[in-house]
Design a protein around this motif. Structure first.
Motif, PDB file in Angstrom:
ATOM      1  N   ASP A 171     -63.143  -9.315  36.355  1.00  0.00           N
ATOM      2  CA  ASP A 171     -63.410  -8.576  37.598  1.00  0.00           C
ATOM      3  C   ASP A 171     -62.433  -8.945  38.717  1.00  0.00           C
ATOM      4  O   ASP A 171     -62.568  -8.472  39.842  1.00  0.00           O
ATOM      5  CB  ASP A 171     -64.851  -8.809  38.064  1.00  0.00           C
ATOM      6  CG  ASP A 171     -65.167 -10.282  38.294  1.00  0.00           C
ATOM      7  OD1 ASP A 171     -64.241 -11.110  38.183  1.00  0.00           O
ATOM      8  OD2 ASP A 171     -66.337 -10.598  38.576  1.00  0.00           O
ATOM      9  N   GLU A 172     -61.452  -9.806  38.420  1.00  0.00           N
ATOM     10  CA  GLU A 172     -60.440 -10.155  39.414  1.00  0.00           C
ATOM     11  C   GLU A 172     -59.187  -9.298  39.298  1.00  0.00           C
ATOM     12  O   GLU A 172     -58.285  -9.403  40.131  1.00  0.00           O
ATOM     13  CB  GLU A 172     -60.065 -11.640  39.281  1.00  0.00           C
ATOM     14  CG  GLU A 172     -61.195 -12.582  39.675  1.00  0.00           C
ATOM     15  CD  GLU A 172     -60.815 -14.044  39.525  1.00  0.00           C
ATOM     16  OE1 GLU A 172     -61.186 -14.835  40.420  1.00  0.00           O
ATOM     17  OE2 GLU A 172     -60.156 -14.398  38.540  1.00  0.00           O
ATOM     18  N   VAL A 173     -59.109  -8.470  38.275  1.00  0.00           N
ATOM     19  CA  VAL A 173     -57.981  -7.559  38.100  1.00  0.00           C
ATOM     20  C   VAL A 173     -58.378  -6.194  38.651  1.00  0.00           C
ATOM     21  O   VAL A 173     -59.336  -5.581  38.173  1.00  0.00           O
ATOM     22  CB  VAL A 173     -57.568  -7.437  36.616  1.00  0.00           C
ATOM     23  CG1 VAL A 173     -56.411  -6.455  36.471  1.00  0.00           C
ATOM     24  CG2 VAL A 173     -57.180  -8.796  36.054  1.00  0.00           C
ATOM     25  N   ARG A 174     -57.667  -5.732  39.649  1.00  0.00           N
ATOM     26  CA  ARG A 174     -58.009  -4.471  40.301  1.00  0.00           C
ATOM     27  C   ARG A 174     -57.490  -3.286  39.494  1.00  0.00           C
ATOM     28  O   ARG A 174     -56.442  -3.355  38.853  1.00  0.00           O
ATOM     29  CB  ARG A 174     -57.416  -4.438  41.703  1.00  0.00           C
ATOM     30  CG  ARG A 174     -57.886  -5.578  42.576  1.00  0.00           C
ATOM     31  CD  ARG A 174     -57.083  -5.697  43.851  1.00  0.00           C
ATOM     32  NE  ARG A 174     -57.259  -4.539  44.714  1.00  0.00           N
ATOM     33  CZ  ARG A 174     -56.627  -4.389  45.874  1.00  0.00           C
ATOM     34  NH1 ARG A 174     -55.778  -5.317  46.290  1.00  0.00           N
ATOM     35  NH2 ARG A 174     -56.831  -3.318  46.613  1.00  0.00           N
ATOM     36  N   ALA A 175     -58.231  -2.205  39.522  1.00  0.00           N
ATOM     37  CA  ALA A 175     -57.819  -0.986  38.831  1.00  0.00           C
ATOM     38  C   ALA A 175     -56.794  -0.234  39.690  1.00  0.00           C
ATOM     39  O   ALA A 175     -56.900  -0.190  40.913  1.00  0.00           O
ATOM     40  CB  ALA A 175     -59.029  -0.096  38.563  1.00  0.00           C
ATOM     41  N   ALA A 176     -55.798   0.360  39.024  1.00  0.00           N
ATOM     42  CA  ALA A 176     -54.779   1.145  39.726  1.00  0.00           C
ATOM     43  C   ALA A 176     -55.279   2.574  39.869  1.00  0.00           C
ATOM     44  O   ALA A 176     -55.181   3.390  38.954  1.00  0.00           O
ATOM     45  CB  ALA A 176     -53.466   1.116  38.950  1.00  0.00           C
ATOM     46  N   ASP A 177     -55.864   2.880  41.032  1.00  0.00           N
ATOM     47  CA  ASP A 177     -56.437   4.204  41.276  1.00  0.00           C
ATOM     48  C   ASP A 177     -55.608   4.901  42.350  1.00  0.00           C
ATOM     49  O   ASP A 177     -55.891   4.816  43.545  1.00  0.00           O
ATOM     50  CB  ASP A 177     -57.901   4.058  41.707  1.00  0.00           C
ATOM     51  CG  ASP A 177     -58.586   5.404  41.847  1.00  0.00           C
ATOM     52  OD1 ASP A 177     -58.034   6.404  41.354  1.00  0.00           O
ATOM     53  OD2 ASP A 177     -59.674   5.462  42.457  1.00  0.00           O
ATOM     54  N   PHE A 178     -54.540   5.589  41.923  1.00  0.00           N
ATOM     55  CA  PHE A 178     -53.639   6.255  42.844  1.00  0.00           C
ATOM     56  C   PHE A 178     -53.663   7.765  42.603  1.00  0.00           C
ATOM     57  O   PHE A 178     -53.552   8.228  41.456  1.00  0.00           O
ATOM     58  CB  PHE A 178     -52.206   5.737  42.673  1.00  0.00           C
ATOM     59  CG  PHE A 178     -52.092   4.246  42.818  1.00  0.00           C
ATOM     60  CD1 PHE A 178     -52.510   3.612  43.976  1.00  0.00           C
ATOM     61  CD2 PHE A 178     -51.570   3.471  41.796  1.00  0.00           C
ATOM     62  CE1 PHE A 178     -52.416   2.239  44.121  1.00  0.00           C
ATOM     63  CE2 PHE A 178     -51.465   2.099  41.922  1.00  0.00           C
ATOM     64  CZ  PHE A 178     -51.890   1.477  43.091  1.00  0.00           C
ATOM     65  N   LYS A 179     -53.797   8.513  43.670  1.00  0.00           N
ATOM     66  CA  LYS A 179     -53.857   9.973  43.543  1.00  0.00           C
ATOM     67  C   LYS A 179     -52.553  10.540  43.001  1.00  0.00           C
ATOM     68  O   LYS A 179     -52.545  11.558  42.316  1.00  0.00           O
ATOM     69  CB  LYS A 179     -54.180  10.601  44.900  1.00  0.00           C
ATOM     70  CG  LYS A 179     -55.573  10.264  45.407  1.00  0.00           C
ATOM     71  CD  LYS A 179     -55.854  10.943  46.740  1.00  0.00           C
ATOM     72  CE  LYS A 179     -57.260  10.624  47.239  1.00  0.00           C
ATOM     73  NZ  LYS A 179     -57.549  11.253  48.551  1.00  0.00           N
ATOM     74  N   GLY A 180     -51.444   9.875  43.325  1.00  0.00           N
ATOM     75  CA  GLY A 180     -50.156  10.368  42.861  1.00  0.00           C
ATOM     76  C   GLY A 180     -50.039  10.383  41.347  1.00  0.00           C
ATOM     77  O   GLY A 180     -49.257  11.162  40.782  1.00  0.00           O
ATOM     78  N   LEU A 181     -50.794   9.520  40.670  1.00  0.00           N
ATOM     79  CA  LEU A 181     -50.741   9.478  39.208  1.00  0.00           C
ATOM     80  C   LEU A 181     -51.441  10.669  38.580  1.00  0.00           C
ATOM     81  O   LEU A 181     -51.248  10.955  37.399  1.00  0.00           O
ATOM     82  CB  LEU A 181     -51.365   8.172  38.695  1.00  0.00           C
ATOM     83  CG  LEU A 181     -50.656   6.889  39.129  1.00  0.00           C
ATOM     84  CD1 LEU A 181     -51.408   5.674  38.622  1.00  0.00           C
ATOM     85  CD2 LEU A 181     -49.217   6.875  38.606  1.00  0.00           C
ATOM     86  N   ASP A 182     -52.285  11.349  39.367  1.00  0.00           N
ATOM     87  CA  ASP A 182     -53.013  12.508  38.833  1.00  0.00           C
ATOM     88  C   ASP A 182     -52.185  13.792  38.907  1.00  0.00           C
ATOM     89  O   ASP A 182     -52.571  14.815  38.346  1.00  0.00           O
ATOM     90  CB  ASP A 182     -54.318  12.710  39.610  1.00  0.00           C
ATOM     91  CG  ASP A 182     -55.247  11.518  39.469  1.00  0.00           C
ATOM     92  OD1 ASP A 182     -55.174  10.842  38.415  1.00  0.00           O
ATOM     93  OD2 ASP A 182     -56.029  11.255  40.404  1.00  0.00           O
ATOM     94  N   THR A 183     -51.050  13.735  39.601  1.00  0.00           N
ATOM     95  CA  THR A 183     -50.210  14.924  39.732  1.00  0.00           C
ATOM     96  C   THR A 183     -49.497  15.217  38.412  1.00  0.00           C
ATOM     97  O   THR A 183     -48.940  14.322  37.780  1.00  0.00           O
ATOM     98  CB  THR A 183     -49.161  14.719  40.844  1.00  0.00           C
ATOM     99  OG1 THR A 183     -49.823  14.377  42.056  1.00  0.00           O
ATOM    100  CG2 THR A 183     -48.331  15.973  41.041  1.00  0.00           C
TER     101      THR A 183
END
Length: 342
Positions: A165-177
């Motif tokens: 739970d110390e590793v953050r998820a990469a949640d970027f809107k640019g990746l959804d393009t």
């Protein structure tokens, strides 16, 4: 190099005595702050918000949730499952590719600390042959930590791991393009990679900034552009924790017993901290032979019968029949205090 601390690797019923060393160090030039007017050293004092200078011994820790603050005293921390064991407990073995390098923290060298390093060599060769990492739990600075054992040349390396739970998820809107890459673009990009491909050699790369900073300092010293100030850093003694390890007496018997135990489902469930129903205690040499004190961990698993553990001096023991714990246990003999990692 000087060892940080000594302990053992708990590998089934086999204990591998080891010494732990920091595997990395910084090459940054050490700087401190001075007053521009008189070149006096800038020092920081511990001052509370009411303006009182506070001695370190009078400082307590507190948690602030944004609205309220809870002060935690030394007695409060004594109630927690404080870990002081110098045992690196092997929890399981996993394929190398399943551990993301993002989870790696600081690295430590493990040196065999026994007159007979056979158990150390056996573990090292097993890790190399099976191409697996040993997931381990260990204690450093009073905190339970997760780590891996892997082979680096002829040395077993311990690397700390972040908790999941110390590793953050990469949640970027640019990746959804939606982006279309043409075959020609991919071909040209691949050609560029091929033209720059080589074997990695860390000695080819240097820290130009630190090198030039050191040259600047040396030039100022050579030209007499310096001030006569008192020594600002004292030499700190490191804990060598010297001691002698013992011999591995019956390695095959301990390995066979460990395999039999796994086949019969002898291992218990583990909590997030990796605690098991059958616990290891680093103070077993000072505790009564028939009862080992239960490890103080946060696991809520039911207490199971304890087992006689292999001596931390490197000797191995055979598994004894489980005994039902009496209604009232006699207090275990307190182990001598051990120095903690610096």
């Amino acid at each position: 190099m000087r060892s940080i601390w000594k302990g053992s690797i708990a590998f089934g019923l086999v204990n591998v005595p080891i010494k732990v060393y920091a595997a990395t160090e910084t090459h940054d030039v050490s700087l401190h702050q001075v007053h521009d007017e008189d070149k006096g050293r800038i020092r920081y004092k511990r001052v509370c918000e009411f303006g009182h200078e506070v001695e370190y011994a009078d400082i307590q820790r507190a948690y602030d949730d944004g609205e309220k603050t809870v002060v935690l005293t030394a007695d409060d921390f004594k109630q927690l499952p404080e870990e002081q064991s110098h045992e690196i407990e092997v929890l399981e073995f996993v394929p190398v590719e399943q551990v993301d390098p993002m989870m790696f923290e600081k690295s430590y060298y493990l040196e065999p600390d026994s007159r007979s390093p056979k158990a150390y060599v056996l573990l090292r060769e097993t890790l190399a042959k099976t191409d697996r990492l040993a997931i381990v739990q260990f204690t450093l600075r009073q905190k339970t930590r997760l780590g891996v054992l892997r082979v680096n040349d002829d040395v077993i390396l311990l690397q700390g791991l972040l908790w999941g739970d110390e590793v953050r998820a990469a949640d970027f809107k640019g990746l959804d393009t939606s982006v279309k890459v043409s075959a020609n673009e991919l071909k040209m990009s691949s050609s560029l990679v091929d033209s720059m491909s080589t074997d990695f050699d860390p000695d080819r790369y240097t820290d130009a900034y630190q090198e030039e900073l050191q040259q600047l300092i040396d030039a100022k010293l050579a030209s007499g552009d310096d001030v006569d100030t008192a020594e600002t850093f004292g030499e700190r003694d490191e804990d060598d924790d010297e001691g002698e390890g013992g011999d591995v007496i019956d390695l095959m018997a301990a390995l066979r017993a460990s395999v039999d135990k796994k086949r019969t489902g002898g291992s218990g469930s583990r909590s997030r901290s990796g605690s098991r129903s059958a616990t290891h205690d680093s103070t077993a040499d000072d505790a009564p032979a028939e009862q080992t004190p239960a490890s103080k961990r946060t696991s809520t698993a039911k207490t199971s019968t304890t087992k006689t553990k292999a001596s931390t001096s490197g000797t191995t023991t055979k598994k004894e029949p489980a005994k039902r714990a009496p209604a009232k246990k006699a207090p275990a003999k307190k182990a001598p205090a051990k120095k903690r990692a610096s």
